[in-house]
Design a protein around this motif. Structure first.
Motif, PDB file in Angstrom:
ATOM      1  N   ALA A  17       0.998  -1.315   0.302  1.00  0.00           N
ATOM      2  CA  ALA A  17      -0.184  -0.071  -0.242  1.00  0.00           C
ATOM      3  C   ALA A  17       1.117   1.893  -0.366  1.00  0.00           C
ATOM      4  O   ALA A  17       0.514   2.088  -0.639  1.00  0.00           O
ATOM      5  N   SER A  18       2.154   1.055   0.770  1.00  0.00           N
ATOM      6  CA  SER A  18       2.784   2.263   1.068  1.00  0.00           C
ATOM      7  C   SER A  18       3.424   2.560  -0.524  1.00  0.00           C
ATOM      8  O   SER A  18       4.105   3.379  -0.843  1.00  0.00           O
ATOM      9  N   ARG A  22       6.248   2.005  -6.919  1.00  0.00           N
ATOM     10  CA  ARG A  22       7.433   2.582  -6.758  1.00  0.00           C
ATOM     11  C   ARG A  22       8.594   1.342  -6.958  1.00  0.00           C
ATOM     12  O   ARG A  22       9.732   1.591  -7.486  1.00  0.00           O
ATOM     13  N   VAL A  23       7.741   0.076  -6.540  1.00  0.00           N
ATOM     14  CA  VAL A  23       8.937  -1.072  -7.272  1.00  0.00           C
ATOM     15  C   VAL A  23       8.689  -2.135  -8.670  1.00  0.00           C
ATOM     16  O   VAL A  23       7.309  -1.512  -8.434  1.00  0.00           O
ATOM     17  N   VAL A  27       9.329  -7.229  -7.203  1.00  0.00           N
ATOM     18  CA  VAL A  27       8.740  -7.327  -5.920  1.00  0.00           C
ATOM     19  C   VAL A  27       7.914  -7.440  -5.211  1.00  0.00           C
ATOM     20  O   VAL A  27       7.664  -7.698  -4.171  1.00  0.00           O
ATOM     21  N   SER A  28       6.892  -6.600  -6.047  1.00  0.00           N
ATOM     22  CA  SER A  28       5.283  -6.354  -5.292  1.00  0.00           C
ATOM     23  C   SER A  28       4.743  -7.444  -4.686  1.00  0.00           C
ATOM     24  O   SER A  28       4.193  -8.432  -3.960  1.00  0.00           O
ATOM     25  N   PRO A 111      -1.560  -2.513 -14.578  1.00  0.00           N
ATOM     26  CA  PRO A 111      -0.471  -1.832 -14.383  1.00  0.00           C
ATOM     27  C   PRO A 111       0.726  -2.505 -13.560  1.00  0.00           C
ATOM     28  O   PRO A 111      -0.637  -2.808 -12.037  1.00  0.00           O
ATOM     29  N   ASP A 112       1.462  -1.593 -12.673  1.00  0.00           N
ATOM     30  CA  ASP A 112       1.852  -1.586 -11.823  1.00  0.00           C
ATOM     31  C   ASP A 112       1.538  -1.075 -10.552  1.00  0.00           C
ATOM     32  O   ASP A 112       1.436  -1.778  -9.134  1.00  0.00           O
ATOM     33  N   SER A 113       0.836  -0.234 -10.700  1.00  0.00           N
ATOM     34  CA  SER A 113      -0.344   0.413  -9.462  1.00  0.00           C
ATOM     35  C   SER A 113      -1.107  -0.247  -9.101  1.00  0.00           C
ATOM     36  O   SER A 113      -1.418  -0.888  -7.980  1.00  0.00           O
TER      37      SER A 113
END
Length: 637
Positions: A17-18, A22-23, A27-28, A111-113
């Protein structure tokens, strides 16, 4: 160590969530999966430690802090591990870890987000479910209970830009709030009557009491708790949210249906088994609702064409079997079926996800067919899951479902046993209708024309499917009954957690073997019927749909329950809210009063403002006139 079990996925939620957007995705998704595996490892070590204790001492408590202290009432935030919660944490973390690993491949195109948001919700879902099953009191359980309700809303409506998904999320949230309201009332009633929210203290207070001969306090309280369970575990009348939950990503469906939210109601009844057994009227209601839900959902699943919706109604039906067991007092059988169901239902949903993934989003089984050769891993694992849920002998579903039917028959509820047997026939039939229409025959009109575009499950997804397929075969062997020479290890493990004597004895082994033969025959007949209709003579299905069009449309439209709820509840609520409360009261009374006060003040100010001209002569004249009027008044007096 108990606090670490929900803490690990909670930390995964906070990370994604934080920082998730950005990674990189690896990693996520990797962090989300690793925290679940860490939670599973701690859960396994904790259960191993629990198993090393003497049977009568198999309870481990961890008090984190005093949560509420008000007068004589003190409630600690306590986590409790006993044989029942041990089974649940292994299911949640074990199956949950596999679903997370599967999701890393299934959701890779997001998408990444969105990818990070998905895994943050998934971790939070697992964390709340672990709090639910580890809670030592109603209030701690309720934190997890509401938490999984929140996460279901977030995950079902994950693709919130699609209206059907956002509507499904809201529907799940609202329907569950109805059940939760009853659950709160039941909890408060027990608290006011016994003065405690701790499960063990409550069981100790209730145990010496005789079972209620009439519908008394315990019956009312347990009925309210059961209404809460019908919301969480999708039983009549609050089951309507679960089929619409298919709008979320397919791994979400697997997590909800197999390892988390829908098992909460079954678990809650098992956790309060002593209380429920003192309310026999409520127990009978639980059994009847479970049997009717199983049959109703089975008939609907027989005609659905969305691959995930068939599985959704299958879940509702299998949950009905679990509640039938709970109502019979066969709590061990209900939890046993919950445990085996977690394997084959997760397998079936993730298998359907592999099919949808290969077909680029296609979910209508009428547009499938002939996928067996192109998707061999998906086909064979899906087939194993279907055989298990159908109750084919010596697979996991056979042992758990047969125990439920045996307990029902042994208690003399032959009508409920008949409903369960008929539902078993429907289960085998609609599941193999799904298998045959999806994987067998030729590709049908509307399907992707060329098989060259198809691809089987990628490695991460295939690994999970194979592990779950193995579990679907072997999971039932922890509960092999005495009639087959086993010792029902799971039943013996769970028995101390319920605080009651087992429901049936070994002397009925002959009856159990006979009922096993009947249920096995029913499963094979259902599979054979499906093969005859949808492999050999598919025109029979079309002919029956035309000949019994009224019944077919009734089942296809799910008994019109959603339409009835819409006409009886939703639309009147909308009319009351908009035409009466909003336009009638809010606009004409509240707004009119507020705006009217402003209008009066404005009009008064406008009149007074005319006196402020800015002319000195006018002010002097008004002063002179005022003085004259005052002097004239006094002279006149």
């Amino acid at each position: 160590m108990l606090a670490l079990i929900p803490l690990f996925p909670l930390l995964g939620f906070l990370f994604n969530a934080s920082f998730g957007r950005r990674v990189p995705k690896t990693v996520s998704g990797g962090v989300a999966s690793l925290v679940m595996l860490a939670s599973f490892a701690v859960a396994a070590m904790s259960v191993w430690q629990l198993a090393g204790l003497p049977v009568e001492e198999r309870v481990i408590d961890q008090t984190l802090y005093t949560w509420i202290a008000s007068g004589d009432f003190v409630l600690d935030l306590t986590l409790r591990l006993d044989p029942l919660s041990a089974v649940m944490i292994l299911v949640i973390t074990g199956i949950g870890s596999l679903i997370h690993i599967y999701s890393t491949a299934y959701m890779h195109d997001e998408p990444d987000s969105e990818y990070a948001r998905y895994f943050s919700y998934l971790n939070l879902f697992a964390a709340f479910m672990l709090v639910l099953v580890l809670g030592a009191s109603f209030l701690v359980l309720f934190v997890g209970w509401e938490g999984v309700g929140l996460c279901s809303y977030l995950l079902i409506g994950f693709w919130f830009k699609k209206k059907s998904a956002s509507d499904a999320g809201k529907k799940a949230f609202v329907v569950n709030r109805i059940g939760d309201y009853a659950f709160i009332l039941g909890t408060l009633l027990l608290f006011t009557h016994f003065g405690t929210l701790d499960f063990r203290q409550l069981a100790d207070a209730v145990a010496p009491l005789p079972p209620e001969a009439t519908f008394g306090t315990l019956s009312i309280a347990t009925l309210l708790l059961f209404i809460g369970a019908t919301g969480k575990s999708a039983q009549i009348p609050l089951y309507v949210w679960l089929p619409d939950a298919m709008e979320g990503p397919t791994p979400v469906s697997a997590l909800i249906h197999a390892a988390t939210m829908v098992t909460a109601g079954v678990y809650m009844i098992g956790r309060t088994a002593v209380v429920f057994t003192h309310a026999p009227d409520t127990m009978l209601i639980v059994a009847i609702i479970g049997a009717l839900t199983a049959l109703m959902a089975g008939t609907i699943g027989l005609v659905q064409n969305d691959i995930k919706r068939v599985l959704a109604y299958s879940t509702v039906s299998q949950l009905g079997f679990m509640f039938l067991a709970m109502g019979m007092g066969a709590f061990g059988a209900g939890i046993f079926h919950l445990y085996t169901h977690a394997f084959f239902k997760a397998l079936l949903f993730l298998g359907s996800g592999a099919v949808i993934h290969a077909l680029h989003g296609e979910q209508d089984i009428r547009n499938m067919g002939g996928l067996k050769k192109q998707l061999p891993v998906t086909y064979w694992t899906f087939l194993i899951g279907s055989l298990a849920i159908a109750g084919v002998p010596f697979l996991s579903g056979f042992f758990s479902k047969d125990e439920i039917l045996f307990e029902t028959f042994a208690h003399g509820h032959w009508i409920l046993w008949g409903i369960g047997a008929l539902t078993s026939l429907l289960t085998a039939t609609y599941m193999f209708r799904l298998v045959f229409l999806t994987f067998h025959g030729e590709r049908r009109e509307g399907a992707i024309a060329s098989g060259s575009h198809l691809h089987d499950a990628p490695p991460a997804m295939a690994f999970v499917l194979i592990v779950l397929a193995i579990g679907s075969v072997l999971a039932g062997y922890v509960g092999v009954p005495h009639a087959l020479g086993g010792s029902n290890l799971l039943g013996a493990w769970l028995e101390p957690a319920f605080g009651i004597m087992p429901a049936a004895g070994e002397e009925e082994a002959g009856l159990e073997l006979m009922l096993m033969a009947v249920s096995s025959t029913i499963a094979l007949v259902g599979i054979g019927l499906a093969a005859f209709i949808w492999l050999k003579r598919r025109e029979i299905a079309d002919s029956m749909a035309r000949s019994f069009s009224g019944l077919y449309n009734l089942l296809l439209n799910k008994y019109y329950v959603d339409e009835i709820y819409d006409a009886a509840i939703v639309r009147p609520t909308v009319v009351l809210s908009t035409d009466v409360l909003w336009r009638g009261f809010d606009v004409r009374v509240v707004d009119a009063a507020v705006n009217g006060a402003g209008t009066i003040v404005g009009a008064s100010a406008s009149m007074l403002r005319r006196l402020q001209t800015g002319s000195v002569r006018a002010y002097a004249s008004s002063l002179f006139v005022g003085v004259v009027l005052i002097l004239g008044y006094y002279l006149w007096r």
